[in-house]
Design a protein around this motif. Structure first.
Motif, PDB file in Angstrom:
ATOM      1  N   SER A 162      62.787  50.595 -32.981  1.00 20.06           N
ATOM      2  CA  SER A 162      63.215  51.848 -33.607  1.00 20.06           C
ATOM      3  C   SER A 162      62.040  52.503 -34.307  1.00 20.06           C
ATOM      4  CB  SER A 162      64.326  51.571 -34.632  1.00 20.06           C
ATOM      5  OG  SER A 162      65.497  51.216 -33.953  1.00 20.06           O
ATOM      6  N   GLY A 194      71.453  43.700 -34.059  1.00 20.09           N
ATOM      7  CA  GLY A 194      71.936  43.345 -35.402  1.00 20.09           C
ATOM      8  C   GLY A 194      72.403  44.604 -36.135  1.00 20.09           C
ATOM      9  N   GLY A 195      72.307  44.585 -37.416  1.00 14.12           N
ATOM     10  CA  GLY A 195      71.335  44.087 -38.354  1.00 14.12           C
ATOM     11  C   GLY A 195      69.970  44.080 -37.668  1.00 14.12           C
ATOM     12  N   ASP A 196      69.150  43.163 -38.050  1.00  8.76           N
ATOM     13  CA  ASP A 196      67.949  42.957 -37.245  1.00  8.76           C
ATOM     14  C   ASP A 196      67.871  41.507 -36.819  1.00  8.76           C
ATOM     15  OD1 ASP A 196      65.574  44.892 -36.555  1.00  8.76           O
ATOM     16  OD2 ASP A 196      64.856  42.822 -36.560  1.00  8.76           O
ATOM     17  N   VAL A 243      66.462  57.967 -33.388  1.00 11.80           N
ATOM     18  CA  VAL A 243      67.697  58.701 -33.702  1.00 11.80           C
ATOM     19  C   VAL A 243      67.259  60.032 -34.314  1.00 11.80           C
ATOM     20  CG1 VAL A 243      69.829  58.729 -35.047  1.00 11.80           C
ATOM     21  CG2 VAL A 243      68.945  56.570 -34.167  1.00 11.80           C
ATOM     22  N   MET A 255      79.240  57.859 -37.148  1.00 16.08           N
ATOM     23  CA  MET A 255      79.637  56.597 -37.750  1.00 16.08           C
ATOM     24  C   MET A 255      78.600  56.252 -38.813  1.00 16.08           C
ATOM     25  SD  MET A 255      78.895  54.309 -34.354  1.00 16.08           S
ATOM     26  CE  MET A 255      79.381  52.737 -35.029  1.00 16.08           C
ATOM     27  N   TYR A 272      71.102  56.837 -41.732  1.00 20.27           N
ATOM     28  CA  TYR A 272      72.265  57.023 -40.847  1.00 20.27           C
ATOM     29  C   TYR A 272      72.962  55.696 -40.574  1.00 20.27           C
ATOM     30  CZ  TYR A 272      68.373  55.735 -37.880  1.00 20.27           C
ATOM     31  OH  TYR A 272      67.262  55.102 -37.380  1.00 20.27           O
ATOM     32  N   MET A 283      76.598  50.628 -37.854  1.00 20.81           N
ATOM     33  CA  MET A 283      75.905  49.971 -36.732  1.00 20.81           C
ATOM     34  C   MET A 283      75.341  48.610 -37.103  1.00 20.81           C
ATOM     35  SD  MET A 283      75.251  51.920 -33.846  1.00 20.81           S
ATOM     36  CE  MET A 283      75.343  53.655 -33.405  1.00 20.81           C
ATOM     37  N   MET A 320      75.392  59.539 -33.946  1.00 19.30           N
ATOM     38  CA  MET A 320      76.823  59.318 -33.700  1.00 19.30           C
ATOM     39  C   MET A 320      77.579  59.388 -35.029  1.00 19.30           C
ATOM     40  SD  MET A 320      76.278  56.310 -30.932  1.00 19.30           S
ATOM     41  CE  MET A 320      77.966  55.996 -30.509  1.00 19.30           C
ATOM     42  N   THR A 347      66.631  44.555 -29.623  1.00 19.26           N
ATOM     43  CA  THR A 347      66.397  45.791 -30.374  1.00 19.26           C
ATOM     44  C   THR A 347      66.006  45.398 -31.786  1.00 19.26           C
ATOM     45  OG1 THR A 347      68.121  46.876 -29.079  1.00 19.26           O
ATOM     46  CG2 THR A 347      67.391  48.001 -31.048  1.00 19.26           C
TER      47      THR A 347
HETATM   48  N1  SAM Z   1      67.606  46.730 -36.641  1.00 17.01           N
HETATM   49  C1  SAM Z   1      67.401  47.050 -35.273  1.00 17.01           C
HETATM   50  C2  SAM Z   1      66.684  48.376 -35.156  1.00 17.01           C
HETATM   51  O1  SAM Z   1      66.183  48.866 -36.174  1.00 17.01           O
HETATM   52  O2  SAM Z   1      66.567  48.901 -34.057  1.00 17.01           O
HETATM   53  C3  SAM Z   1      68.642  46.964 -34.399  1.00 17.01           C
HETATM   54  C4  SAM Z   1      69.938  47.439 -34.935  1.00 17.01           C
HETATM   55  S1  SAM Z   1      70.088  49.167 -35.065  1.00 17.01           S
HETATM   56  C5  SAM Z   1      71.710  49.263 -35.724  1.00 17.01           C
HETATM   57  C6  SAM Z   1      70.244  49.605 -33.374  1.00 17.01           C
HETATM   58  C7  SAM Z   1      70.110  51.044 -33.037  1.00 17.01           C
HETATM   59  O3  SAM Z   1      71.202  51.774 -33.547  1.00 17.01           O
HETATM   60  C8  SAM Z   1      68.854  51.686 -33.540  1.00 17.01           C
HETATM   61  O4  SAM Z   1      68.159  52.297 -32.488  1.00 17.01           O
HETATM   62  C9  SAM Z   1      69.400  52.690 -34.532  1.00 17.01           C
HETATM   63  O5  SAM Z   1      68.505  53.704 -34.687  1.00 17.01           O
HETATM   64  C10 SAM Z   1      70.739  53.039 -33.911  1.00 17.01           C
HETATM   65  N2  SAM Z   1      71.713  53.681 -34.806  1.00 17.01           N
HETATM   66  C11 SAM Z   1      72.161  53.243 -35.996  1.00 17.01           C
HETATM   67  N3  SAM Z   1      73.057  54.106 -36.541  1.00 17.01           N
HETATM   68  C12 SAM Z   1      73.197  55.131 -35.659  1.00 17.01           C
HETATM   69  C13 SAM Z   1      73.995  56.332 -35.620  1.00 17.01           C
HETATM   70  N4  SAM Z   1      74.825  56.657 -36.610  1.00 17.01           N
HETATM   71  N5  SAM Z   1      73.895  57.124 -34.530  1.00 17.01           N
HETATM   72  C14 SAM Z   1      73.072  56.794 -33.501  1.00 17.01           C
HETATM   73  N6  SAM Z   1      72.300  55.688 -33.478  1.00 17.01           N
HETATM   74  C15 SAM Z   1      72.352  54.857 -34.536  1.00 17.01           C
END
Ligand code: SAM
Length: 324
Positions: free
Chosen positions: A120, A68-70, A161, A193, A27, A319, A191, A96
């Motif tokens: 996550s 991030g990213g991470d 998610v 996106m 996602y 994201m 979401m 995160t």
């Molecule tokens: N890499 C880190 C991680 O794995 O948590 C931080 C970045 S990640 C983009 C941050 C959060 O965004 C995570 O909890 C991820 O699951 C969530 N996320 C990413 N894409 C998403 C989407 N389309 N809808 C909802 N949550 C999303």
């Protein structure tokens, strides 16, 4: 205090340190692991410190999340944590992460001044984890979660998610896991996106559908005060008598924009007033080659004047660019 065009006070900075991440979550950003976007000249630790120090001193910023990213993809992460943690007024410094490195690094991050982490975790099933993230790292993530607890990065929160047909069969197992290990868990509505934006209608699971799935093992729900948290949290008693704190981040069915107190800055200096909006300006020239408070104020004013009362219907970026 910073405030936006609708009078919402901005007290919380979400800082995306890099768009790099070794995972390819379906996602978020699928594709071969070699295809990593490179951040050419990301904000340096000293520039990040200047930004946060100014916002804390001048505008009462007190909460920062590294994302991030991470964030753990940054080799200078520990220095960044140290610099932010030393700023008076920053009462809440969190991160995160995918959690893959926490078993090795949790102690170091804690010592540097990090307060807490969100990790996550979308499934407890090895094959499902592989399919969703493109990685074999489930055991590492679980070890990382336990290390975060051991080194008091409290409260350790799990972010899940929920995607129909991928991990919606894991809700019960994950809630029981959280109860067993005294973790908070937050189930996140998908979401529209990123890679699943086009199939969002078929793939999203709403908060009420998640609660229906959990109902067979839940004895009682007690809603906790929300404040400006993105999650509605509940203290839940399970059928075996254990207690657990569960939150739902329901950006799609329970919009919480009216309480939004955050602004987002990415590693290239872009300012995003909203996770689902486009960037509204860039503050790099206010930080590089030297700190220019007037330029920073102008960039923030422009960005905040563009902060909408409600998020757009669909996000424009993935994201990993902005940080969730
Ligand atoms: N890499 C880190 C991680 O794995 O948590 C931080 C970045 S990640 C983009 C941050 C959060 O965004 C995570 O909890 C991820 O699951 C969530 N996320 C990413 N894409 C998403 C989407 N389309 N809808 C909802 N949550 C999303």
């Amino acid at each position: 205090m910073l405030s936006d065009a609708s009078g919402r006070k901005i007290e919380y900075l979400r800082l995306s340190l890099t768009s790099e991440c070794p995972l390819r979550c379906i996602y978020c950003r699928p594709g071969p692991a070699g295809e990593r976007p490179q951040d050419d000249h990301p904000l340096r630790p000293v520039e990040i410190e200047s930004l946060v120090r100014y916002l804390a001193e001048r505008h009462g910023l007190h909460k920062v999340r590294l994302t991030g990213g991470d964030p753990t993809s940054r080799p200078d992460l520990t220095e960044i944590i140290e610099r932010i943690a030393a700023i008076p007024g920053i009462h809440d410094l969190s991160m995160t992460t995918h959690g893959l490195t926490l078993a090795r690094k949790a102690r170091e991050y804690k010592k540097a001044g990090l307060h807490r982490v969100n990790v996550s975790l979308d499934t407890l099933d090895v094959k499902q984890f592989q399919r969703i993230t493109g990685s074999d790292g489930l055991e590492c993530v679980l070890a990382g979660i336990h290390a975060a607890q051991e080194f008091a990065l409290h409260p350790v929160r799990i972010n899940t998610v929920v995607v129909r047909g991928e991990n919606d069969d894991q809700l019960v197992a994950l809630l029981q896991f959280a109860a067993r290990h005294i973790l908070e868990i937050r189930f996140i509505e998908l979401m529209p996106m990123g890679p699943l934006a086009a199939s969002w209608h078929d793939r999203a699971v709403s908060e009420s559908q998640m609660r229906e799935r959990l109902a067979p093992i839940v004895q009682s729900w007690h809603a906790l005060p929300r404040k400006s948290d993105s999650a509605q949290r509940y203290r839940v008693i399970l059928d075996d008598g254990t207690m657990v704190c569960v939150g739902f981040i329901s950006a799609m069915t329970g919009c919480f924009c009216e309480d939004c107190n955050r602004i987002r800055v990415t590693s290239d200096g872009s300012i995003y007033p909203c996770l689902m909006d486009r960037p509204r300006g860039n503050l790099m020239s206010a930080l590089r080659p030297r700190f220019e408070p007037d330029q920073l104020e102008a960039a923030l004013a422009t960005a905040l004047s563009g902060k909408q009362l409600r998020h757009p219907a669909a996000g424009v970026a993935v994201m990993t660019q902005i940080g969730g």
